[in-house]
Design a protein around this motif. Structure first.
Motif, short mmCIF file in Angstrom:
data_model
loop_
_atom_site.label_atom_id
_atom_site.label_comp_id
_atom_site.label_asym_id
_atom_site.label_seq_id
_atom_site.Cartn_x
_atom_site.Cartn_y
_atom_site.Cartn_z
N ALA A 77 5.51 45.41 -34.32
CA ALA A 77 6.49 44.63 -35.34
C ALA A 77 7.63 44.36 -34.93
N ALA A 78 8.31 45.50 -34.07
CA ALA A 78 9.70 45.22 -33.87
C ALA A 78 9.95 44.37 -32.62
N THR A 79 8.91 44.09 -31.86
CA THR A 79 9.19 42.94 -30.86
C THR A 79 8.41 41.60 -30.85
N TYR A 80 7.52 41.44 -31.77
CA TYR A 80 6.78 40.46 -31.68
C TYR A 80 7.70 39.18 -32.25
N GLU A 81 7.55 38.13 -31.42
CA GLU A 81 8.25 37.02 -31.81
C GLU A 81 7.81 35.92 -32.50
N ASP A 82 6.48 35.79 -32.66
CA ASP A 82 5.85 34.72 -33.15
C ASP A 82 5.61 34.72 -34.84
N ALA A 83 5.84 35.95 -35.58
CA ALA A 83 5.65 36.09 -36.84
C ALA A 83 6.69 37.43 -37.10
N GLU A 84 6.75 37.41 -38.42
CA GLU A 84 7.38 39.02 -38.87
C GLU A 84 5.89 39.58 -39.64
N VAL A 85 5.87 40.68 -39.01
CA VAL A 85 4.29 41.32 -39.13
C VAL A 85 4.78 42.79 -40.00
N THR A 86 3.53 42.68 -40.97
CA THR A 86 3.48 44.15 -41.85
C THR A 86 2.14 44.52 -41.88
#
Length: 480
Positions: A77-86
């Protein structure tokens, strides 16, 4: 049942947005970058798993697969660039799979990622619930896992499970009882798994029978009191070359090789080479006999083998189930990650990228060291520190997929063992038992297919065939 929810947010992005809202700090480029986070898609991924223990070293005796999910989820979640993930995490008891997986389909609580070792997985695939993973499996990852393992994860050429670790089922053999029977030549070298033909195996059983004269001792394990009597018993039914299934995936124990194997089991029962009254015994009863030195050969996996060798100090070795060729066979329980296609292409893409992300760092893969990792580079790195890893890994080429992508396996298990009870009680011949296995187990398969067809019709799928999960295809891998 305990339910655990954890929420992992992209902390750095959220912090950046908070500073931007109050007009604090950073240059315009940084603020523009942080401001863009508000424009990202907000994706929630539901991760579910049973309480799988993954004690990968002495310092982590209580580690579970849920710990891996949370550790990887936080970093993803801290590094993924394509979406803001929960992430929403749910741990459920094995008996609650229906309530937490099946009953949650088509609801906001439907699982997006499941740690799979489920007998229900073939049904989920045939219902079109599971997305394929081939688009996130690159050449490097595919080459790092034995092809025999990949094949167990595939249906009609498409990969539906990302394999993580396996537990092989072989025989455990008491070496002292073998020596007492004059069978030293069949004891393998250290670090090797014995491979016996059915002719050699029969020679071994007869020698053990002649040597083990004390009442209550038996050369070979057997049990059929409940539905546990599927995996190991079916492995023995392959001893004379039976494949168990036909080309259509139906049971075909009525083949000449299958009937011969059933006749052989009946003969072992008459000679008391297997325990008398085995139709009333459970697996654990055989393990106890083996642990007490009252049984020479008993099925088991690495957990069982570690217990008798490392904890009890027994001089024991492993052997494959016999076959006509002398290579022997082993069965394997393969566990890994499955992504569900719940009709949201964005969620499927993120879920796939998350699963692939787990394989980007050995810090995550180390959880597989609690069993037999499927990644060969991890085995190579740890084979000197983790006993038995290399031995089991080299035996992967001899494993068979006992599930055979069969729907309604729980129904198959329930149908199979009463037929073996008839054989052991002598109430039916080998031919009659073979016919009974085929009829009852194939009826269970047909029932499963009927339920799948009804489910697909209700969802508008129109067929019971496995889908390719194309709505969730995505080629971008999560950054590590």
């Amino acid at each position: 049942m305990k339910r655990f929810f954890g929420i992992v947010l992209a902390g750095a992005l959220a912090c950046g947005l908070a500073f931007a809202l109050v007009g604090c700090g950073g240059n315009s480029e940084e603020q523009a970058s942080k401001g863009n986070s508000a424009d990202k898609k907000q994706i929630t991924i539901n991760v579910k798993c049973p309480p799988v223990t993954t004690a990968y070293d002495a310092d982590h005796p209580d580690a579970e697969i849920m710990d891996l999910f949370q550790e990887a989820g936080e970093r993803f979640a801290a590094t993924y660039e394509d979406a803001e993930v929960t992430f929403n995490y749910t741990k459920f008891q094995y008996v609650d799979e229906k309530a937490q997986v099946i009953d949650k389909f088509d609801t906001p609580e439907a699982a997006d990622v499941l740690f799979a070792g489920s007998f229900n997985l073939p049904t989920y695939i045939r219902e079109g619930r599971v997305a394929t993973l081939d688009d996130v499996i690159d050449d490097e990852l595919r080459a790092d896992i034995d092809e025999a393992i990949w094949q167990q994860c595939m249906v009609d050429g498409a990969t539906y499970t990302m394999p993580f670790y396996q537990l092989q089922n072989t025989f455990m053999v008491n070496a002292d009882l073998m020596r007492a029977a004059g069978l030293e030549q069949y004891i393998p070298a250290d670090g090797e798994i014995a491979q016996w033909s059915i002719d050699e195996f029969n020679e071994i059983l007869q020698a053990l029978k002649a040597s083990m004269t004390t009442s209550g001792t038996f050369p070979l394990a057997f049990y059929a009191s409940n539905n546990q009597g599927d995996t190991h018993v079916m492995s023995l039914l392959r001893a004379y070359g039976a494949s168990i299934f036909d080309d259509e995936g139906n049971f075909n124990v009525s083949s000449p090789e299958g009937v011969q194997a059933l006749s052989w089991v009946s003969s072992l029962n008459e000679q008391a080479i297997i325990p008398k009254g085995a139709e009333n015994l459970e697996f654990i009863s055989n393990i106890e006999l083996f642990n007490n030195g009252q049984m020479a050969i008993c099925p088991g996996n690495m957990v069982n083998f570690r217990a008798v060798v490392d904890e009890m100090g027994m001089d024991a070795f492993l052997a494959n189930f016999p076959d006509p060729t002398g290579s022997g066979i082993a069965t394997t329980f393969l566990n890994g990650f499955t992504v569900f296609d719940n009709g949201d292409a964005d969620k499927v893409k993120v879920a796939k990228d998350f699963v692939r992300f787990i394989y980007s760092d050995d810090e995550f893969l180390r959880y597989a060291l609690s069993s037999i990792p499927v990644n060969e580079h991890l085995v190579e790195q740890n084979k000197d520190q983790i006993a038995y890893l290399d031995m089991y890994t080299r035996n992967s080429q001899n494993t068979v997929d006992f599930l055979n992508n069969t729907p309604n396996w729980e129904g198959v298990r329930a149908a199979f063992y009463p037929n073996m009870q008839d054989l052991l009680r002598g109430t039916k011949t080998a031919e009659e038992v073979a016919a009974g296995i085929d009829e009852s187990c194939n009826a269970a398969i047909a029932e499963g297919l009927k339920e799948i067809e009804a489910s697909n019709a209700a969802r508008g799928a129109g067929s019971a065939g496995a889908t390719n999960g194309s709505s969730g295809s995505g080629t971008t891998q999560a950054s590590s």
